[in-house]
Design an enzyme around this catalytic site. Sequence first.
Site, PDB file in Angstrom:
ATOM      1  N   LYS A 116       0.851  -1.480   0.316  1.00 14.80           N
ATOM      2  CA  LYS A 116       0.381   0.215   0.052  1.00 14.80           C
ATOM      3  C   LYS A 116       1.334   1.377  -0.240  1.00 14.80           C
ATOM      4  O   LYS A 116       0.241   2.704  -0.645  1.00 14.80           O
ATOM      5  CB  LYS A 116      -1.550   0.270   0.828  1.00 14.80           C
ATOM      6  CG  LYS A 116      -2.045  -0.917   1.153  1.00 14.80           C
ATOM      7  CD  LYS A 116      -3.465  -0.708   1.502  1.00 14.80           C
ATOM      8  CE  LYS A 116      -4.806  -1.669   1.065  1.00 14.80           C
ATOM      9  NZ  LYS A 116      -5.652  -1.988   2.065  1.00 14.80           N
ATOM     10  N   LYS A 208      -5.568  -9.326  -6.408  1.00 17.98           N
ATOM     11  CA  LYS A 208      -6.893  -9.232  -5.929  1.00 17.98           C
ATOM     12  C   LYS A 208      -7.541  -8.586  -6.124  1.00 17.98           C
ATOM     13  O   LYS A 208      -7.513  -7.600  -6.807  1.00 17.98           O
ATOM     14  CB  LYS A 208      -6.152  -8.926  -4.324  1.00 17.98           C
ATOM     15  CG  LYS A 208      -7.991  -9.730  -3.224  1.00 17.98           C
ATOM     16  CD  LYS A 208      -6.320  -9.362  -1.655  1.00 17.98           C
ATOM     17  CE  LYS A 208      -6.799  -7.288  -1.818  1.00 17.98           C
ATOM     18  NZ  LYS A 208      -7.531  -7.119  -0.072  1.00 17.98           N
ATOM     19  N   LYS A 211     -10.416  -2.849  -3.775  1.00 19.93           N
ATOM     20  CA  LYS A 211     -11.879  -1.624  -3.755  1.00 19.93           C
ATOM     21  C   LYS A 211     -11.454  -0.647  -4.591  1.00 19.93           C
ATOM     22  O   LYS A 211     -11.710   0.477  -5.556  1.00 19.93           O
ATOM     23  CB  LYS A 211     -11.473  -1.491  -2.380  1.00 19.93           C
ATOM     24  CG  LYS A 211     -12.461  -1.956  -1.277  1.00 19.93           C
ATOM     25  CD  LYS A 211     -12.641  -1.302  -0.034  1.00 19.93           C
ATOM     26  CE  LYS A 211     -13.435  -2.111   0.953  1.00 19.93           C
ATOM     27  NZ  LYS A 211     -12.504  -2.296   2.194  1.00 19.93           N
TER      28      LYS A 211
HETATM   29  N1  AQP Z   1     -10.586  -9.909  -3.042  1.00 13.03           N
HETATM   30  C1  AQP Z   1     -11.050 -10.382  -0.887  1.00 13.03           C
HETATM   31  N2  AQP Z   1     -11.569 -11.772  -1.509  1.00 13.03           N
HETATM   32  C2  AQP Z   1     -11.803 -12.177  -0.261  1.00 13.03           C
HETATM   33  N3  AQP Z   1     -11.493 -12.055   0.906  1.00 13.03           N
HETATM   34  C3  AQP Z   1     -11.061 -10.528  -0.103  1.00 13.03           C
HETATM   35  N4  AQP Z   1     -11.304  -9.054   1.389  1.00 13.03           N
HETATM   36  C4  AQP Z   1     -10.796  -7.974   0.892  1.00 13.03           C
HETATM   37  N5  AQP Z   1     -10.996  -8.332  -0.005  1.00 13.03           N
HETATM   38  C5  AQP Z   1     -11.235  -9.767  -0.856  1.00 13.03           C
HETATM   39  C6  AQP Z   1     -12.091  -9.266   2.912  1.00 13.03           C
HETATM   40  O1  AQP Z   1     -12.833  -8.387   3.072  1.00 13.03           O
HETATM   41  C7  AQP Z   1     -12.704  -7.956   4.401  1.00 13.03           C
HETATM   42  C8  AQP Z   1     -12.641  -6.602   4.811  1.00 13.03           C
HETATM   43  O2  AQP Z   1     -11.817  -5.852   4.115  1.00 13.03           O
HETATM   44  P1  AQP Z   1     -11.274  -4.186   4.389  1.00 13.03           P
HETATM   45  O3  AQP Z   1     -12.304  -3.425   4.102  1.00 13.03           O
HETATM   46  O4  AQP Z   1     -10.946  -4.439   5.360  1.00 13.03           O
HETATM   47  O5  AQP Z   1      -9.690  -4.386   3.906  1.00 13.03           O
HETATM   48  P2  AQP Z   1      -8.699  -5.147   2.483  1.00 13.03           P
HETATM   49  O6  AQP Z   1      -8.387  -6.061   2.604  1.00 13.03           O
HETATM   50  O7  AQP Z   1      -8.216  -3.642   1.557  1.00 13.03           O
HETATM   51  O8  AQP Z   1     -10.109  -4.567   1.088  1.00 13.03           O
HETATM   52  P3  AQP Z   1      -9.330  -4.383   0.141  1.00 13.03           P
HETATM   53  O9  AQP Z   1     -10.638  -3.999  -1.204  1.00 13.03           O
HETATM   54  O10 AQP Z   1      -8.519  -4.995  -1.199  1.00 13.03           O
HETATM   55  O11 AQP Z   1      -8.912  -2.838  -0.464  1.00 13.03           O
HETATM   56  P4  AQP Z   1      -7.907  -1.866  -0.957  1.00 13.03           P
HETATM   57  O12 AQP Z   1      -8.035  -1.454  -2.446  1.00 13.03           O
HETATM   58  O13 AQP Z   1      -7.792  -0.555  -0.132  1.00 13.03           O
HETATM   59  O14 AQP Z   1      -7.287  -2.752  -0.918  1.00 13.03           O
HETATM   60  C9  AQP Z   1     -11.765  -8.894   5.380  1.00 13.03           C
HETATM   61  O15 AQP Z   1     -11.694 -10.361   5.640  1.00 13.03           O
HETATM   62  C10 AQP Z   1     -10.603  -9.086   3.960  1.00 13.03           C
HETATM   63  O16 AQP Z   1      -9.328 -10.195   4.221  1.00 13.03           O
END
Ligand code: AQP
Length: 354
Positions: A116, A208, A211
């Site tokens: 990040k 992955k 968001k």
């Molecule tokens: N692609 C994914 N597949 C399965 N699980 C996922 N999670 C996130 N992406 C996937 C799970 O969703 C929960 C909440 O995630 P979060 O919002 O706390 O943070 P994150 O993992 O940083 O989500 P993103 O979408 O990947 O955001 P960005 O783009 O900002 O990095 C967690 O249990 C996570 O494991």
Amino acid sequence: MAAFTELVFSGVQPTGNLHLGNYLGAVKRFVEMQARDAQCLYCVVDMHAITVWQDPEALRGQIREVTAAFLASGIDPTRSIVFNQSQVPQHAELAWVFNCVARLGWLNRMTQFKEKAGKDRENASIGLYDYPVLMAADILAYRATHVPVGEDQKQHLELTRDIAQKFNTDFSGSIAAHGHGEAFFPITEPLIGGPAARVMSLRDGTKKMSKSDPSDNARINLTDEADTIAQKIRRAKTDPEPLPSEVAGLKERPEADNLVGIYAALAGITREDVLRDFGGAQFSTFKPALADLAVTSLAPIAGEMRRLTADPGHIDAVLADGSTRAEAIAAQTLDAVKDIVGFVRRGPSLQAVR
Ligand code: AQP
């Protein structure tokens, strides 16, 4: 609090664009956890969200939107505790104590920070670096025994276990002297698994679903309309081969593996089951079936989210009630932690918290 054998905690960041990965890897499993003999706490982790810049007005809306997604997916706020992190001050308080337990070397190994922060590390916030310590505090403020998360959170969960272990060891004498036996914090079990532990981008099966992906076509948002969902699946990247009839045949085919995993998770079956039905089929057959399943599963959630977000007063009341119930548990943990660490605090020293 009723006596449950397990305490489940998990959180989702209100950073916008809640997607199918968040739903299948986390929220859908939160709902399933409610059938266990467990007190479940589900948190909108707004303090984690501000580790990267958030527009204040948008953030408020996003907090309500994640709460709406929890409720629309089937989390019952009378059975589970639904709240937002910033309303329970013990998360930040415990994070400070854990900052003094965790070691710099441990945090330097966290891959999510490296990803990040990217090349501009010097300009990343200290909060982004310290994110895993706050996450340990989120979990251990409730002495949670189980944490359902997607696979990307595995390393952070390991850090939580290391912090709990080190706290228990560093303060073992004081923990025993205050009547907590040999260990104060549990060594929390991560619950990672199922066919959608890591949902991948629809545009690139090696990345992955996220968001922050600049391409909206890479993910299915929980708020997408039925037509948009079907179109994104139709346009999802695939290879020219038909689906194999064995799971081993998905190896080296990340896009096919991803779509089969999504189908399995939505239908509540295994990849093997999916291939039993679709082995040998072309994507021109499989994609419409997947699109139908995705629309049938997600459209009611999107509709309910729209209904709920139209009444922010109701959502705020759910969060206020959940925060009060969460704080009642976390305050007991923090009182005990302060006694164990050797702080002087108001009120009698607690001997046991549970
Ligand atoms: N692609 C994914 N597949 C399965 N699980 C996922 N999670 C996130 N992406 C996937 C799970 O969703 C929960 C909440 O995630 P979060 O919002 O706390 O943070 P994150 O993992 O940083 O989500 P993103 O979408 O990947 O955001 P960005 O783009 O900002 O990095 C967690 O249990 C996570 O494991």
